[in-house]
Design a protein around this motif. Sequence first.
Motif, PDB file in Angstrom:
ATOM      1  N   THR A  71       0.835  -1.209   0.000  1.00 61.67           N
ATOM      2  CA  THR A  71       0.000   0.000   0.000  1.00 61.67           C
ATOM      3  C   THR A  71       0.863   1.250   0.000  1.00 61.67           C
ATOM      4  N   ARG A 120      -2.231   5.326   7.542  1.00 59.89           N
ATOM      5  CA  ARG A 120      -2.501   3.960   8.011  1.00 59.89           C
ATOM      6  C   ARG A 120      -2.317   3.965   9.513  1.00 59.89           C
ATOM      7  N   HIS A 148     -10.420  -0.220   4.381  1.00 64.15           N
ATOM      8  CA  HIS A 148      -9.213  -0.043   3.559  1.00 64.15           C
ATOM      9  C   HIS A 148      -9.732   0.238   2.140  1.00 64.15           C
ATOM     10  N   GLN A 151      -7.969  -0.501  -1.220  1.00 61.78           N
ATOM     11  CA  GLN A 151      -7.890  -1.938  -1.502  1.00 61.78           C
ATOM     12  C   GLN A 151      -9.234  -2.427  -2.052  1.00 61.78           C
ATOM     13  N   ARG A 181      -9.986  -5.195   7.651  1.00 60.64           N
ATOM     14  CA  ARG A 181     -10.544  -3.972   7.051  1.00 60.64           C
ATOM     15  C   ARG A 181     -10.773  -4.171   5.552  1.00 60.64           C
ATOM     16  N   VAL A 182      -9.971  -5.097   4.968  1.00 58.87           N
ATOM     17  CA  VAL A 182     -10.170  -5.392   3.539  1.00 58.87           C
ATOM     18  C   VAL A 182     -11.538  -6.043   3.345  1.00 58.87           C
ATOM     19  N   ARG A 235      -5.570 -12.965   5.131  1.00 59.76           N
ATOM     20  CA  ARG A 235      -4.573 -13.315   6.148  1.00 59.76           C
ATOM     21  C   ARG A 235      -5.212 -13.255   7.540  1.00 59.76           C
ATOM     22  N   GLN A 237      -5.264 -11.934  10.970  1.00 64.19           N
ATOM     23  CA  GLN A 237      -4.681 -10.694  11.496  1.00 64.19           C
ATOM     24  C   GLN A 237      -4.288 -10.898  12.964  1.00 64.19           C
ATOM     25  N   PRO A 275      -5.331  -9.934  -0.711  1.00 67.29           N
ATOM     26  CA  PRO A 275      -4.771  -8.571  -0.657  1.00 67.29           C
ATOM     27  C   PRO A 275      -3.273  -8.539  -0.360  1.00 67.29           C
ATOM     28  N   GLY A 276      -2.717  -9.698   0.079  1.00 64.02           N
ATOM     29  CA  GLY A 276      -1.323  -9.719   0.496  1.00 64.02           C
ATOM     30  C   GLY A 276      -1.166  -9.026   1.850  1.00 64.02           C
ATOM     31  N   PRO A 277      -0.185  -9.350   2.624  1.00 60.96           N
ATOM     32  CA  PRO A 277       0.800 -10.404   2.382  1.00 60.96           C
ATOM     33  C   PRO A 277       0.196 -11.804   2.596  1.00 60.96           C
TER      34      PRO A 277
END
Length: 327
Positions: A71, A120, A148, A151, A181-182, A235, A237, A275-277
């Motif tokens: 980002t 961020r 986000h 994204q 948040r994605v 991922r 979190q 969205p990665g990682p």
Amino acid sequence: MTGLMAEHTGQDQHFRHQHLFGIEQLSVSDILLVLNTARSFRDISARAIKKVPTLRGKTVVNLFFEPSTRTRLSFEIAAKRMSADTFNISSAGSSAVKGETLIDTAKNIQAMKPDVVILRHSSSGAPYLLARNIEAAVINAGDGAHEHPSQGLLDMMTVLDHKGRLDGLKIAIIGDIAHSRVARSDILGFVRMGSEVFLAGPQTFIPPEVSRLGATVCGSVAEAVRDADVVMTLRIQLERQNDPLIPSLREYAKFYGINRKVLELAREDAIVMHPGPVNRGVELSPDVADGSRSVILDQVTNGVAVRMALLYLILGGSKGNEGQGDR
Ligand code: NCD
């Protein structure tokens, strides 16, 4: 272009927002305006000389209090390709570690007259607080588990590229919905554009109130993935959990990881996103992450175009310059 999108082409409209806090505030027309603008900027990144003068003289500050690779770099590349001046502050190198409050940091940044601050932060709502205390525009680059938006927009752009529409699709989102948040930005965006979103993951990762966003909570990964057009994995979190909410990553991979066998349940032309990682072997098996259905790197490419569009629309770059080469 199907119904909803034909009605709102997003052309000839102004972006009515001074700041970008979340997808929640964006209408269908706003979203299409960003995606159309992003598409018109995308070829700049494919040129030998990747720079247009559109945002010359504008100052962009990247204020990142949480780790970021994609980002932050993406916003920086986007700003530089538009000829804005960019400056990066990350938490480890900032006075936040010396005890300065966000408001004090904001007032000091404002005193240097930036045009936009990209924030961020680990606290949900931090961009709103920042915007109340500075004159510069604020773009949310991820606030806690809230939103986000850039994204969400780049994910919509990627789906639109591959599917040709954003309505009537089945989007499966698998994993840590609660802390992502994605996930929130994607649910809000895809539902607003007329697609159906199905969620699956360990119960501790699916807050019951998420159905209020318009998504359907499924009892199993198979139910969510069956006949899906898009399979999005997230991922876990861990940084937003005081105590781990799952027994082990191995167990998570076994029951909720997306591998080739699970993917067979989706439509034959389904795409795989993240969205990665990526934690390889946890939420995605390596063969799927690198496989022909994976559009993960397209997401990253589109991220630059979407952020160029956002900077352009928010900073009001000089019209007519956006398609031209270096001068
Ligand atoms: C996401 C984030 O920071 O919310 N990453 C990103 O911006 N591409 C997702 C994540 O960290 O898992």
